[in-house]
Design a protein around this motif. Sequence first.
Motif, short mmCIF file in Angstrom:
data_model
loop_
_atom_site.label_atom_id
_atom_site.label_comp_id
_atom_site.label_asym_id
_atom_site.label_seq_id
_atom_site.Cartn_x
_atom_site.Cartn_y
_atom_site.Cartn_z
N LYS A 100 4.26 1.18 10.19
CA LYS A 100 3.02 0.20 10.01
C LYS A 100 2.01 1.07 9.41
CE LYS A 100 0.63 -3.50 12.04
NZ LYS A 100 0.34 -4.25 13.41
N LEU A 101 1.59 2.09 10.20
CA LEU A 101 0.42 3.19 9.74
C LEU A 101 0.60 3.41 8.28
CD1 LEU A 101 -0.25 5.26 12.68
CD2 LEU A 101 -1.89 3.65 11.77
N ILE A 102 1.72 3.84 7.83
CA ILE A 102 2.17 4.35 6.70
C ILE A 102 1.76 3.31 5.55
CG2 ILE A 102 4.04 5.26 4.97
CD1 ILE A 102 5.19 6.78 7.27
N LEU A 103 2.43 2.25 5.78
CA LEU A 103 2.01 1.04 4.87
C LEU A 103 0.43 0.81 4.63
CD1 LEU A 103 4.60 -1.62 5.94
CD2 LEU A 103 4.80 -0.30 3.78
N GLN A 104 -0.07 0.76 5.84
CA GLN A 104 -1.57 0.82 5.89
C GLN A 104 -2.24 1.58 5.04
OE1 GLN A 104 -3.06 0.44 9.93
NE2 GLN A 104 -5.38 1.07 9.20
N TYR A 105 -1.92 3.06 5.27
CA TYR A 105 -2.74 4.18 4.40
C TYR A 105 -2.13 4.20 2.99
CZ TYR A 105 -5.54 5.38 8.54
OH TYR A 105 -6.63 5.36 9.50
N GLU A 106 -0.94 3.66 2.65
CA GLU A 106 -0.58 3.71 1.36
C GLU A 106 -1.52 3.02 0.69
OE1 GLU A 106 3.49 2.49 1.59
OE2 GLU A 106 4.28 4.62 1.21
N LYS A 107 -2.02 1.87 1.04
CA LYS A 107 -3.05 0.89 0.21
C LYS A 107 -4.04 1.69 0.06
CE LYS A 107 -1.28 -3.31 2.46
NZ LYS A 107 -1.60 -4.56 3.30
N LYS A 108 -4.73 2.52 1.01
CA LYS A 108 -5.92 3.19 0.92
C LYS A 108 -5.75 4.37 -0.28
CE LYS A 108 -9.14 5.94 3.51
NZ LYS A 108 -9.76 6.59 4.88
N VAL A 109 -4.44 4.96 -0.29
CA VAL A 109 -4.24 6.04 -1.30
C VAL A 109 -4.35 5.25 -2.67
CG1 VAL A 109 -2.07 7.25 -2.41
CG2 VAL A 109 -2.73 7.42 0.22
N GLU A 110 -3.60 4.03 -2.79
CA GLU A 110 -3.54 3.02 -3.88
C GLU A 110 -4.92 2.85 -4.43
OE1 GLU A 110 -2.42 1.48 -7.43
OE2 GLU A 110 -1.31 2.75 -5.77
N LYS A 111 -5.86 2.63 -3.60
CA LYS A 111 -7.28 2.35 -3.90
C LYS A 111 -7.89 3.53 -4.29
CE LYS A 111 -8.34 -1.77 -0.94
NZ LYS A 111 -9.20 -2.17 0.34
N TYR A 112 -7.71 4.84 -3.85
CA TYR A 112 -8.24 5.99 -4.28
C TYR A 112 -7.77 6.40 -5.85
CZ TYR A 112 -8.83 11.33 -4.53
OH TYR A 112 -9.02 12.29 -4.71
N ARG A 113 -6.59 5.97 -6.13
CA ARG A 113 -6.27 6.41 -7.15
C ARG A 113 -6.89 5.28 -8.34
NH1 ARG A 113 0.11 7.12 -5.22
NH2 ARG A 113 0.06 9.39 -4.87
#
Length: 251
Positions: free
Chosen positions: A35-48
């Motif tokens: 669940k944490l990985i999914l949450q922070y993947e969204k943050k990675v996508e926003k960063y990109r």
Amino acid sequence: MKTEEIKEILKNTEEAVLAEKLEEFRNDERQGVQKLILQYEKKVEKYREELKRIENMCVYEKKYSQAQYICGIDEVGRGPLAGPVVTCAVILPKDCRILYVNDSKKLSEKKREELYSILMKQALDVSIGVESPEKIDEINILQATYSAMRKSIEGLKYKPDIVLVDAVTIPGISYKQEPIIKGDAKSISIAAASIIAKVTRDRMMADYDKLYPDYDFASNKGYGTEKHIQALKEKGASPIHRKSFITNFIE
């Protein structure tokens, strides 16, 4: 490692290396970790996405990549009933990519303040130009804005090879310039100038609020809010009001 410990690690990981850090926990099958990985993947996508947006704001900087010094300039305070008009000329380092820099009107006050600190540290050169309410009344707001722009360019330590300007062509300067419609959303140099000019003027208006508390300058920055106009009608003009702007509200 406990899930809470992983959460804390991810929370404190810089955006630039977050994707790499997520890979360390990718094979952890615990539901909480996934669940944490999914949450922070969204943050990675926003960063990109932000990286792409900033890159798109460097089109004009790339166009003049052969220039040694590229200056961005912008103004704030053309519309208020009170206070000065403020301009900023800024020269950023080559290939500068400060994330979240944008047209100052699209940023929260908190974000502008954060970016102001970063920009003031990283910029090669920053110069502020100011024209007073008296000068605005004397020569009109457009000419006062041009005058403040000339002051900010003249105050630079480094002489620009090109001046990128938001929408207008500045009369009376010898430097090559390019006016860009909605430049504060299209050029990182102009956007940086808009942020520094906005924060500078907002701080000035907060100081004026202490001198003339009746007009709520700290909140309205001199713009014609209902509370401001009511105070004008009841108290009359302060020393920093633009007389030519308030004829509809007081005699």
